[in-house]
Design a protein around this motif. Structure first.
Motif, mmCIF file in Angstrom:
data_model
loop_
_atom_site.group_PDB
_atom_site.id
_atom_site.type_symbol
_atom_site.label_atom_id
_atom_site.label_comp_id
_atom_site.label_asym_id
_atom_site.label_seq_id
_atom_site.Cartn_x
_atom_site.Cartn_y
_atom_site.Cartn_z
ATOM 1 N N LEU A 24 0.817 -1.204 0.000
ATOM 2 C CA LEU A 24 0.000 0.000 0.000
ATOM 3 C C LEU A 24 0.857 1.262 0.000
ATOM 4 O O LEU A 24 0.529 2.240 -0.682
ATOM 5 C CB LEU A 24 -0.934 -0.016 1.208
ATOM 6 N N MET A 25 1.964 1.247 0.721
ATOM 7 C CA MET A 25 2.875 2.398 0.698
ATOM 8 C C MET A 25 3.436 2.612 -0.701
ATOM 9 O O MET A 25 3.546 3.747 -1.169
ATOM 10 C CB MET A 25 4.032 2.198 1.694
ATOM 11 N N GLY A 26 3.779 1.549 -1.395
ATOM 12 C CA GLY A 26 4.280 1.664 -2.755
ATOM 13 C C GLY A 26 3.216 2.131 -3.726
ATOM 14 O O GLY A 26 3.491 2.946 -4.616
ATOM 15 N N LEU A 27 1.986 1.637 -3.569
ATOM 16 C CA LEU A 27 0.893 2.060 -4.446
ATOM 17 C C LEU A 27 0.601 3.549 -4.299
ATOM 18 O O LEU A 27 0.432 4.265 -5.286
ATOM 19 C CB LEU A 27 -0.371 1.258 -4.145
ATOM 20 N N ILE A 28 0.549 4.021 -3.080
ATOM 21 C CA ILE A 28 0.236 5.426 -2.857
ATOM 22 C C ILE A 28 1.376 6.320 -3.311
ATOM 23 O O ILE A 28 1.148 7.361 -3.928
ATOM 24 C CB ILE A 28 -0.135 5.662 -1.381
ATOM 25 N N ASN B 276 10.533 1.970 1.230
ATOM 26 C CA ASN B 276 11.521 0.887 1.134
ATOM 27 C C ASN B 276 12.311 0.747 2.423
ATOM 28 O O ASN B 276 12.598 -0.369 2.867
ATOM 29 C CB ASN B 276 12.472 1.144 -0.035
ATOM 30 N N LYS B 277 12.673 1.892 3.024
ATOM 31 C CA LYS B 277 13.438 1.843 4.267
ATOM 32 C C LYS B 277 12.586 1.287 5.408
ATOM 33 O O LYS B 277 13.071 0.507 6.223
ATOM 34 C CB LYS B 277 13.930 3.243 4.614
ATOM 35 N N ALA C 159 8.634 -4.984 -1.607
ATOM 36 C CA ALA C 159 7.204 -4.875 -1.908
ATOM 37 C C ALA C 159 6.787 -3.455 -2.301
ATOM 38 O O ALA C 159 6.038 -3.282 -3.267
ATOM 39 C CB ALA C 159 6.367 -5.374 -0.733
ATOM 40 N N PRO C 160 7.240 -2.395 -1.600
ATOM 41 C CA PRO C 160 6.853 -1.053 -2.038
ATOM 42 C C PRO C 160 7.391 -0.702 -3.423
ATOM 43 O O PRO C 160 6.695 -0.066 -4.215
ATOM 44 C CB PRO C 160 7.456 -0.131 -0.974
ATOM 45 N N ALA C 161 8.602 -1.121 -3.732
ATOM 46 C CA ALA C 161 9.181 -0.813 -5.042
ATOM 47 C C ALA C 161 8.443 -1.530 -6.166
ATOM 48 O O ALA C 161 8.246 -0.966 -7.246
ATOM 49 C CB ALA C 161 10.662 -1.193 -5.062
#
Length: 86
Positions: A33-37, A51-52, A58-60
């Motif tokens: 979800l952090m990567g999508l947003i 990423n950190k 997964a975020p990337a």
């Protein structure tokens, strides 16, 4: 802070709604979800933070799936807007 008042309803509220629906209905995990947003807002510093925080890729991966579509839709929307206003 004159631009801040317009920013909140136009950007923040839809992101919160999408995040809530994606997490509650579609069971998207927090890292994705952090990567999508961050991909939908085309925000590389947010991706670096995600990423950190996540400690995995997964975020990337989510960012890389959403970012091209977002950029394409920005170009198409701008062209449609110019075509309809001229």
């Amino acid at each position: 802070i004159p631009g801040y008042v317009e920013y909140v309803p136009m950007h923040f509220i839809p992101l919160i709604i999408v995040g809530f629906v994606a997490h509650s209905k579609f069971k998207v995990n927090y890292c994705t979800l952090m990567g999508l947003i961050s991909g939908s807002t085309t925000d590389p510093p947010a991706l670096a933070y995600a990423n950190k925080t996540a400690g995995n890729d997964a975020p990337a991966v989510a960012y890389s799936t959403v970012y091209p579509l977002t950029m394409f839709l920005r170009v198409v929307t701008a062209q449609l807007l110019v075509m309809t206003l001229l």
